[in-house]
Enzyme design. Structure first.
Site, short mmCIF file in Angstrom:
data_model
loop_
_atom_site.label_atom_id
_atom_site.label_comp_id
_atom_site.label_asym_id
_atom_site.label_seq_id
_atom_site.Cartn_x
_atom_site.Cartn_y
_atom_site.Cartn_z
CE LYS A 10 0.44 2.02 -7.78
NZ LYS A 10 -0.03 0.65 -7.48
CB SER A 56 2.52 -0.66 -4.93
OG SER A 56 1.55 -1.04 -5.84
CB SER A 102 -1.05 -2.65 -5.11
OG SER A 102 0.10 -3.43 -4.87
#
Lengths: 485, 477, 95
Positions: free
Chosen positions: A78, A153, A177
């Site tokens: 990420k 997210s 997330s």
């Protein structure tokens, strides 16, 4: 089956038996990316040249018989995790050109385990959001239905795994997330206990809530990744100096005798009936495997969101003060003085959601309000943690739905922040209490959208999560189902 | 109307740890800009602070030396504000739970000792340095200093004059330097002082409105600034106006304090406990460990010198102005057995030589053993006091011990009676007229004869012997 | 507690953010919605509860006083939008 469709453990076997090389796997993954990335947009940046170099090095190691747990396996990160020499944007314009001079600890640990990094995945800006719609670099689409969000997210990380655009990925979880996008994308996602995995190099959102964790195609891969990334880090003061067990040892233990808590406060109005049905099915399944579901209560559940939406923005407002255009990142042109530079750079550099949370957080901490908001929230947080400690005295794990709805359509909830927040309610309490949680696929809606079941356990009981998630996964037998891309 | 000033001081002292408070960068002063920086102290995305244990130890030392109560548990807080020399946009400091509180320091005033309270001592990190361009609308930032550990010492508003404030500041300074936790260099910024000052009618209990004074970068300026500000406030009150609560900067060139109002806004620091750091728990055994490492503190040492060596207060003060000097003196005193002589020589010639070259006692070429030897040589008559003055100059420039110099220069004192008597009689012979005058009653001429003998013996004769023999030989006739 | 436009502006300044008039209005109402939600916390009796700042209780996380290599000046300055020689450069504060 194509190489990019396989799991870590399947590829490990092929690598060890010299049937495939890392370069083969990396090639297969990039071929897949070339094919579907234009639709999914899971990545902000790719590290192609680096990946092939590392794959070649991995192949060399393999030839010499030097094979670690992840040698040669393509992993996506990420874009909130710092990679030395490689763009790290946090999904934000304010870091649009930022090249970290150091690697996050998790990156170093994965490297030590032999992983090959292939790219940085898309995310909600500064991890603030649950749909990956707030990224400065465009949205990510759910591979199961390109008109829908992948969650957030860590939407890019989840979508990449679901679409076989990587073998496994790393995400971060502050209020769900990892787990929520894992559920919406039909993959496994784990948030470890706070302090289990180092936060050094994780671009901070809310320091007392953030954790790094894996998103994988199955529970065995999750255990393998956890083995690689967990452990004490002297570079983080809140890192816990506890030994890391072998998480793969929990995979086949079964759940005979397990007590599974079903918190009444989580099974409320507003949950999509198909989700309810799937979770009920999961309950039956685990009972069939020897577990007992018992009713439990987490009375302070109704206060979780309020606590979260004071503490997280407050910490975030402070953590994001460093983005001022002085030492790195975006600086606005044409500033008449220092104050102008700060305001113009930050206003243009941050997106609306980030600015909103900074505003809430700044307000919560501003003079006159500390006691009413932040301190009060911290006190209620202690009560929320106590809820879990009490409940987990009587059960091994707690079962809840991961999300109240399956993936919604892109743009559907954007204008109503409150509804967006509601989609976090099942996951936020976990971060507040600091306990670990896992989301594992347990079914599909009639429209073919994935549904995730969430298990929560006591501090440092990730093993139990692996244990029960593996059992449910085997029973649910959904691994072979792939999105139609 | 008689007014009484009320003064409180806030001191920031840079700690002499090798590495910074939250990262492993060097704390050494004077490096090229932005070379003692790392991702952590530069506040790069994703970094985290880890506390340097030595910072805690040094702070405990200062807390113990000032009799503060040490909190069993303390933590760090974030002080949030925007400034380019503050890379994270917040300073890691201590707020609600500092390391120590409620201590004191005694200062010596003309009318005896006075106790000045210390409200708290806590740890925090320093910020970077900004240089403002004189011609361009630019400022330049060097982050070397960010993260250097500081302790903040806040006094109670117990001081009632600039002299008391100055005395307090000096006491704190000498304790910090004695403890070897700060080098106390005000010019370089490792020891900084801000003041809060107000005035009130004598006898009044309530505090008047106070102003905060900054930018006083020497002991002298602290006193000058306070003097000025007190007079300024007095003038305001006497003309029927009110003192405005504000921050004022000391302007050294003009000798005035200037208002910062309009340029500075009240800060809303939004303090909250830093979630990246964990509480510090200091138990009895750690405190004991640190207590054992405390050196004898200046005030205690001074009193001991006065008591054990019968030194006057002034001498004791000079000799304990630094720990190294005090140790030097004590070595000389111990080895020579003559503390008064040791005190005279150290305070006299030794300090004079060093001051002329602006050197510190640490660099003194004369070892304590050598000075002690010199003192003993005078004591046992081998050399005269005057000879010693010459010898010590040699000792300083060559570093050689006195015995070596005496041998090399053949400077042994003439004590041989016969030789001396011979010299004296030669002089008396050559000065018959003066001898007559002396014997006739002109006693003042004795000094003349002494001078002649000294000249003839080139100062090598023992003065006492000269006196005795001369008297004897002049009397005889 | 209802947040006013003035408060929005004060908080925006503290956070070093600019908003258009339209954004301020939108924020005021959105923040109000959320703040109503926050008022819920006042329902909870927290009289004897210690505020929790860490999920896991740790203490005394220290490192030794050892100097390690810093970044080079070049790397330290490598990401800044504006370097002048060995320094970071910013516009001056307007007096």
């Amino acid at each position: 089956m194509e190489l990019h469709q396989l799991t870590i453990h399947e590829l490990q076997k092929l690598i060890r038996s010299k049937e495939v090389t890392s370069s083969d796997i990396v090639k297969s993954v990039y071929k897949r990316i070339d094919a579907v990335e234009v639709s999914v947009h899971a990545y902000i940046s790719l590290m192609k040249e680096y990946a092939f170099e590392e794959a070649a090095k991995a192949d060399h190691s393999i030839k010499e018989g030097n094979i670690q747990a992840l040698t040669g396996i393509p992993i996506a990160l990420k874009d909130i995790v710092c990679t030395k020499g490689f763009l790290t944007t946090c999904g934000s314009r304010i870091l649009y050109n930022y090249i970290p001079p150091y690697n996050a600890t998790v990156v170093e640990k994965l490297r030590e385990a032999g992983a090959v990094f292939i790219g940085k995945t898309n995310m909600d800006e500064f991890a603030m959001g649950s749909s990956t719609e707030t990224s400065h670099f465009g949205i990510t689409r759910n591979p199961w239905d390109l008109e829908r969000i992948p969650g957030g997210s860590s939407g890019g990380s989840a979508a990449a795994v679901a679409a076989d655009e990587c073998i496994a990925s790393i995400g971060s979880d502050t209020g769900g997330s990892i787990r929520q996008p894992a559920a919406l994308c039909g993959v496994v996602g784990m948030k470890p206990t706070y302090g289990r995995v180092s936060r050094y190099g994780l671009i901070a959102f809310a320091s007392s809530l953030d954790q790094i964790g894996p998103l994988t195609k199955d529970v065995e891969d999750c255990a393998i990744m956890m083995n690689a990334i967990a452990g004490h880090d002297p570079r983080e003061s809140t890192s816990v100096p506890l030994d890391v067990p072998d998480y793969t040892a929990f995979l086949s233990r079964g759940i005979d005798g397990f007590k599974v808590g079903i918190p009444t406060e989580y099974f409320i109005e507003g949950i999509d009936p198909e989700i309810t049905k799937a979770i009920n099915g999961a309950m039956k399944a685990i009972e069939g495997l020897g577990a007992t579901c018992i009713e439990t209560s987490l009375p302070y559940t109704e206060y979780c969101l309020a606590v979260y939406y004071i503490i997280a923005p407050a910490e975030a407002s402070s953590n994001l003060a460093r983005y001022d255009g002085v030492k790195y990142g975006f600086r606005a042109d044409d500033c008449k003085d220092l104050l102008d530079m700060y305001k113009k750079s930050r206003s243009a550099g941050f997106g609306a959601e980030v600015k909103r949370r900074i505003m809430i957080g700044t307000y919560a901490l501003s003079s006159g309000y500390y006691d009413a908001y932040y301190k009060k929230a911290s006190q209620v947080r202690a009560l929320i943690k106590r809820d879990f400690e009490k409940a987990l005295k009587h059960c091994d794990v707690i079962l809840t739905p991961t999300t109240p709805t399956p993936a919604f359509k892109i743009g559907e909830k954007m204008d109503d922040p409150l509804q967006m927040y509601l989609s976090d309610i099942f996951t936020i309490s976990t971060n507040l209490a600091g306990i670990p949680g896992i989301s594992v696929p347990c079914g599909f809606t009639r429209q073919g959208l994935p549904i995730g079941a969430q298990f929560l356990a006591g501090h440092f009981e990730e093993g139990k999560l692996i244990q029960i998630a593996a059992a449910l996964e085997k029973h649910a037998n959904l691994k072979q189902r792939k999105p139609n891309l | 109307m008689a007014y009484e000033p009320v003064i409180g001081l806030e001191i920031h002292a840079q700690l002499l740890t090798k590495s910074k408070i939250f990262c492993s960068c060097s704390t050494l002063f004077g490096a090229e800009p932005n070379t003692h920086t790392c991702a952590v102290c530069m506040g790069m995305p994703g970094v985290l602070p880890v506390l340097n244990r030595m910072v805690v130890e040094y702070t405990i030392k200062m807390a113990l030396a000032t009799k503060c109560a040490i909190n069993e548990s303390c933590n760090f807080a974030r002080k949030n504000y925007f400034y380019p020399d503050l890379p994270k946009g917040y300073q890691i400091s201590q707020y609600a739970q500092p390391l120590s509180e409620h201590g004191y320091v005694d200062i010596e005033q003309n009318n005896g000792k006075k106790r000045i309270g210390i409200t708290r001592i806590h740890m925090e990190e320093d910020a970077g340095k900004m240089i403002h361009d004189e011609h361009m609308p630019s400022s330049y930032i060097d982050l070397n200093r960010t993260g250097v550990p500081l302790i903040e010492i806040v006094s109670e508003p117990d001081m009632r004059s600039p002299e008391e404030a100055s005395a307090f500041l000096r006491r704190l300074h000498e304790i910090l330097v004695y403890l070897e936790i700060c080098d106390g260099n005000m010019e370089e910024g490792s020891f900084r002082c801000d003041a809060n000052v107000s005035i009130r009618p004598r006898g009044e209990q309530a505090f008047g409105t106070r102003t905060e004074l900054k930018n006083m970068n020497s002991f002298r300026n602290v006193q000058r600034a306070l003097d000025y500000e007190i007079k300024r406030q007095q003038y305001i009150l006497e003309s029927g106006q009110e003192v405005i609560q504000e921050t004022r900067l000391w302007d050294d060139s003009q000798g005035v304090t200037l208002s910062m109002r309009g340029k500075e806004e009240a800060h809303d620091y939004r303090y909250f406990p830093d979630p990246d750091l964990v509480p510090i728990v200091i138990d009895e055994s750690w405190m004991e460990e640190v207590r054992k490492k405390l050196p004898e503190l200046p005030l205690v040492k001074r009193e001991r010198f006065m008591r054990d060596y019968q030194l006057p207060s002034y001498d004791a003060g000079v000799l304990t102005s630094s720990r190294v000097l005090a140790d030097y003196f004590e070595d000389v005193a111990r080895l020579s057995g003559k503390p008064k002589a040791a005190s005279n020589w150290v305070m006299g010639d030794i300090l004079r030589f060093l001051n002329m070259e602006k050197r510190d006692i640490k660099e003194c070429p004369i070892l304590p053993e050598s000075l002690a030897e010199l003192i003993q040589l005078i004591e046992n008559g081998t050399i005269s006091g005057k000879m010693a003055k010459d010898i010590i100059e040699e000792m300083y420039s060559t570093g050689k011990p006195p015995k070596t110099i005496i041998e090399e220069k053949g400077m042994v004192q003439i004590t041989d009676e016969a030789a001396l008597a011979k010299t004296i009689s030669e002089i008396l012979e050559a000065n018959k007229a003066q001898v007559e005058q002396y014997r006739g009653g002109k006693e003042k001429l004795f000094g003349y004869f002494v001078g002649q003998v000294m000249k003839a013996t080139r100062g090598k004769a023992n003065p006492q012997r000269i006196n005795d023999l001369l008297k004897k030989m002049l009397a005889a006739a | 507690m209802k947040i006013t436009k003035e408060e929005v502006e004060y908080v925006a300044h503290l956070a070093r953010l600019n908003f258009s008039e339209g954004e301020k209005v939108k924020f005021t109402s959105q923040l109000n919605d959320i703040l109503m939600y926050m008022d819920k916390l006042n329902e909870v009796d927290t009289a004897c509860i210690e505020p929790m700042s860490h999920a896991i209780a740790l203490q005394n996380a220290f490192r030794d006083d050892i100097v390690k290599d810093s970044l080079s000046q070049e790397v330290s300055l490598s990401n800044t939008p504006d370097a002048r020689g060995p320094f970071f450069r910013v516009p001056k504060v307007i007096e």
